[in-house]
Write a protein that holds these residues in place. Structure first.
Motif, PDB file in Angstrom:
ATOM      1  N   LEU A  98       0.710  -1.386  -0.169  1.00  0.00           N
ATOM      2  CA  LEU A  98      -0.033   0.027  -0.037  1.00  0.00           C
ATOM      3  C   LEU A  98       0.684   1.385   0.005  1.00  0.00           C
ATOM      4  N   ALA A  99       2.176   1.243   0.612  1.00  0.00           N
ATOM      5  CA  ALA A  99       2.778   2.469   0.752  1.00  0.00           C
ATOM      6  C   ALA A  99       3.606   2.430  -0.532  1.00  0.00           C
ATOM      7  N   LYS A 100       3.846   1.446  -1.407  1.00  0.00           N
ATOM      8  CA  LYS A 100       4.350   1.679  -2.745  1.00  0.00           C
ATOM      9  C   LYS A 100       3.394   2.141  -3.611  1.00  0.00           C
ATOM     10  N   GLU A 101       2.130   1.731  -3.642  1.00  0.00           N
ATOM     11  CA  GLU A 101       1.145   1.866  -4.662  1.00  0.00           C
ATOM     12  C   GLU A 101       0.357   3.212  -4.223  1.00  0.00           C
ATOM     13  N   GLY A 102       0.625   3.825  -2.958  1.00  0.00           N
ATOM     14  CA  GLY A 102      -0.130   4.929  -2.686  1.00  0.00           C
ATOM     15  C   GLY A 102       0.757   6.097  -1.907  1.00  0.00           C
ATOM     16  N   MET A 103       0.100   6.477  -0.943  1.00  0.00           N
ATOM     17  CA  MET A 103       0.770   7.610  -0.227  1.00  0.00           C
ATOM     18  C   MET A 103       0.967   7.050   1.412  1.00  0.00           C
ATOM     19  N   ARG A 104       2.136   7.371   1.605  1.00  0.00           N
ATOM     20  CA  ARG A 104       2.578   7.007   3.297  1.00  0.00           C
ATOM     21  C   ARG A 104       2.788   8.244   4.029  1.00  0.00           C
ATOM     22  N   PHE A 105       2.130   8.089   5.168  1.00  0.00           N
ATOM     23  CA  PHE A 105       2.397   9.446   5.954  1.00  0.00           C
ATOM     24  C   PHE A 105       3.312   9.024   7.194  1.00  0.00           C
ATOM     25  N   ILE A 115       0.784   8.827  19.942  1.00  0.00           N
ATOM     26  CA  ILE A 115      -0.204   9.498  18.845  1.00  0.00           C
ATOM     27  C   ILE A 115       0.272   9.463  17.532  1.00  0.00           C
ATOM     28  N   ARG A 116       1.444   9.313  17.427  1.00  0.00           N
ATOM     29  CA  ARG A 116       1.896   9.158  15.789  1.00  0.00           C
ATOM     30  C   ARG A 116       2.036   7.394  15.170  1.00  0.00           C
ATOM     31  N   VAL A 117       1.158   7.495  14.386  1.00  0.00           N
ATOM     32  CA  VAL A 117       0.667   6.196  13.793  1.00  0.00           C
ATOM     33  C   VAL A 117       0.946   5.966  12.175  1.00  0.00           C
ATOM     34  N   PRO A 118       1.304   4.573  11.857  1.00  0.00           N
ATOM     35  CA  PRO A 118       1.313   4.406  10.412  1.00  0.00           C
ATOM     36  C   PRO A 118       0.034   4.848   9.843  1.00  0.00           C
ATOM     37  N   PHE A 119       0.196   5.242   8.400  1.00  0.00           N
ATOM     38  CA  PHE A 119      -1.127   5.591   7.678  1.00  0.00           C
ATOM     39  C   PHE A 119      -0.682   5.425   6.419  1.00  0.00           C
ATOM     40  N   MET A 120      -1.424   4.891   5.492  1.00  0.00           N
ATOM     41  CA  MET A 120      -1.116   4.550   3.991  1.00  0.00           C
ATOM     42  C   MET A 120      -2.569   4.613   3.417  1.00  0.00           C
ATOM     43  N   VAL A 121      -2.560   5.311   2.168  1.00  0.00           N
ATOM     44  CA  VAL A 121      -3.874   5.572   1.393  1.00  0.00           C
ATOM     45  C   VAL A 121      -3.618   5.295  -0.032  1.00  0.00           C
ATOM     46  N   ARG A 122      -4.377   4.488  -0.526  1.00  0.00           N
ATOM     47  CA  ARG A 122      -3.845   4.058  -1.973  1.00  0.00           C
ATOM     48  C   ARG A 122      -5.451   4.274  -2.931  1.00  0.00           C
ATOM     49  N   TRP A 123      -5.306   4.921  -4.161  1.00  0.00           N
ATOM     50  CA  TRP A 123      -6.232   5.044  -4.820  1.00  0.00           C
ATOM     51  C   TRP A 123      -5.754   5.332  -6.356  1.00  0.00           C
ATOM     52  N   PRO A 124      -5.649   4.310  -7.071  1.00  0.00           N
ATOM     53  CA  PRO A 124      -4.805   3.913  -8.069  1.00  0.00           C
ATOM     54  C   PRO A 124      -5.403   5.261  -9.335  1.00  0.00           C
ATOM     55  N   GLY A 125      -4.419   5.988  -9.704  1.00  0.00           N
ATOM     56  CA  GLY A 125      -4.480   6.908 -10.862  1.00  0.00           C
ATOM     57  C   GLY A 125      -5.209   8.369 -10.191  1.00  0.00           C
ATOM     58  N   ARG A 126      -5.191   8.191  -8.962  1.00  0.00           N
ATOM     59  CA  ARG A 126      -5.839   9.640  -8.150  1.00  0.00           C
ATOM     60  C   ARG A 126      -5.084  10.097  -7.223  1.00  0.00           C
ATOM     61  N   ILE A 127      -4.436   9.049  -6.339  1.00  0.00           N
ATOM     62  CA  ILE A 127      -3.395   9.372  -5.364  1.00  0.00           C
ATOM     63  C   ILE A 127      -2.112   8.858  -5.726  1.00  0.00           C
ATOM     64  N   ALA A 128      -1.019   9.816  -5.765  1.00  0.00           N
ATOM     65  CA  ALA A 128       0.093   9.365  -6.459  1.00  0.00           C
ATOM     66  C   ALA A 128       0.762   8.161  -5.863  1.00  0.00           C
TER      67      ALA A 128
END
Length: 476
Positions: A67-74, A318-331
């Protein structure tokens, strides 16, 4: 033109028109993305491979890392300090202190969200989404305050928390004194029903069943052609941190590593379900944790470079892993260190799904959709207040942190600082050496002042408030 030619010409024109209409129909059906939100329980910042864990914790996590590779990692995604408050702010877009959910409930009061609160499940359901909730809820234990009462078409899971699975095997425990927690299921419009006692046997099995039901929901709703919102609230790695029997001994590195391998596999099954449904390109997938890592041995977790754990205002809490994927929309493959908070998920997911947000109450959620999509370079949030229970413990602003109290672990009594301590998180990420940058007090007090003014106009809901709650005496 003879009649036969006219018929042929008409048929061709009709066929062309039909083909031209197909893209428009598909576009109309896919305008609103599906949403799969995967929330883990007490997963520390440093546990998975994409954040320095994985193999260093005894088990690689390739499916989660994908998910981190295919989307955005915070790198700077934040939650509240405890399970219930984090889940409340995710669900309502409001600081949990406002909703009477600032602490983990321990019985004796009406626990969870009042029915007056509007959840992201209700918002997306009103916008036409099929909604399903699978896993730990921790926002109400009884009918009227369970997921199927708060916007979800169906749910399966536990109403409270996983440490209660230890009760039935504890010396001196009796169901007559303290009833055991039940695994439950329910559908919108009907009471929820208990399925089994949540004991240590079921504790090992439940995440597999959560995953199975989530996978089934994704497949069925995708086939129906209706946008869906699947909220998958895994119980791992909350204590007792033990794997499914099919994963026990899998890594050779103990229960924690085996659990991590199981979690990665469960996430992989959910991702595969999205792919099998042909919904990959139109599905937003989020993976995160509700707060910092476990503290109890032998199940203690790891916060990576940060100090502290849940129930504290330190970065590790409070600081946690977060990843978001949306192919073609989120780099894909993007990483950022801007501040985002879990409370922002309501407004952001509502924006993606075309859902309305509440306008009749203080709403702390900030729409980060443009930031996620790359339409703006920086986060729309610069800082936030941090409560430990109902105590304003600290405020984070940009790369500074101001602590009003000192508390190094969840069991240390909070001690009010005679002068607030300020840390520069760039030069002192472990919050050990206060800086004299007292000018930071200005923007910090602005954040505090804005909250206090809102409370004067809209008082907080006391913990334990029963339904029906009516602000100011007005009906809902």
């Amino acid at each position: 033109m003879d009649s036969l030619q006219k018929v042929r010409r008409g048929a061709i024109l009709a066929l062309v028109a039909a083909f031209m209409a197909v893209p428009a129909l598909v576009a109309a059906q896919t305008t609103r993305p599906n949403i799969v939100f995967i929330l883990t329980d007490n997963l520390g910042y440093g546990e998975i491979g994409a954040y320095g864990g994985g193999v260093t914790r005894g088990a690689p996590t390739p499916r989660i890392d994908s998910l981190a590779k295919e989307g955005m990692r915070f790198l700077n995604f934040n939650m509240e300090t405890q399970c219930t408050p984090s889940r409340s702010s995710l669900m309502t877009g409001r600081w949990a202190i406002r909703s009477g959910t600032h602490s983990v409930p321990f019985g004796g009061v009406a626990d969870g969200l009042t029915q007056w609160e509007v959840t992201i499940g209700e918002a997306l359901s009103s916008a036409g989404y099929a909604t399903g909730y699978y896993g730990k809820w921790h926002l109400g234990s009884h009918d009227g305050r369970l997921p199927n009462d708060q916007g979800f078409d169906e749910w399966f899971g536990i109403p409270r928390t996983t440490d209660e699975s230890l009760w039935p095997s504890s010396p001196g425990w009796s169901a007559d004194i303290m009833p055991a927690e039940q695994i439950m299921e329910g559908r919108k419009g009907s009471p929820s029903r208990p399925l089994a006692v949540y004991d240590t046997i079921q504790r090992r099995l439940i995440d597999a069943e959560i995953t199975r039901r989530a996978v089934s929901f994704i497949g069925a709703r995708a086939q129906a052609g209706k946008p869906f919102f699947a909220y998958v609230s895994l119980t791992q790695p909350h204590l007792p941190t033990v794997p499914n029997p099919s994963f026990q001994g899998r890594t050779g590195n103990g229960d924690w590593a085996d659990m991590l391998a199981e979690m990665d596999s469960n996430v992989g099954q959910i991702l595969d379900a999205v792919d099998r449904a042909g919904a990959r390109d139109n599905t937003i997938v989020v993976f995160t944790s509700d707060n910092g890592p476990e503290f109890f041995r032998p199940w203690d977790g790891w916060a990576g470079p940060w100090r502290g754990q849940y129930f504290t205002a330190l970065e590790g809490g409070i600081r946690v892993p977060f990843m978001v994927r949306w192919p073609g929309r989120i780099a894909s493959g993007t990483v950022n260190n801007d501040i985002v908070h879990g409370v922002d998920m309501f407004a952001t997911l509502a924006a993606f799904g075309g859902a309305a947000v509440p306008t009749d109450r203080p709403f702390d959620s900030i729409d980060q959709s443009d930031f996620f999509l790359g339409k703006r370079v920086t986060s729309a949030r610069e800082g936030f207040p941090i409560w430990c229970a109902d105590r304003l413990q600290a405020v984070k602003w940009r790369n500074w942190k101001l602590h009003f109290y000192r508390q190094d672990t969840m069991f240390d009594p909070p001690v009010r600082n005679p002068v607030p301590t300020i840390y520069n998180l760039y030069t002192d990420p472990r919050e050990e050496k206060p800086t004299p940058d007292s000018w930071v007090v200005g923007p910090v007090l602005k954040i505090v002042g804005e909250f206090e003014r809102s409370v004067k106009q809209h008082p907080v809901i006391p913990m334990g408030t029963p339904d029906p709650y009516r602000p100011g005496g007005a009906s809902r």
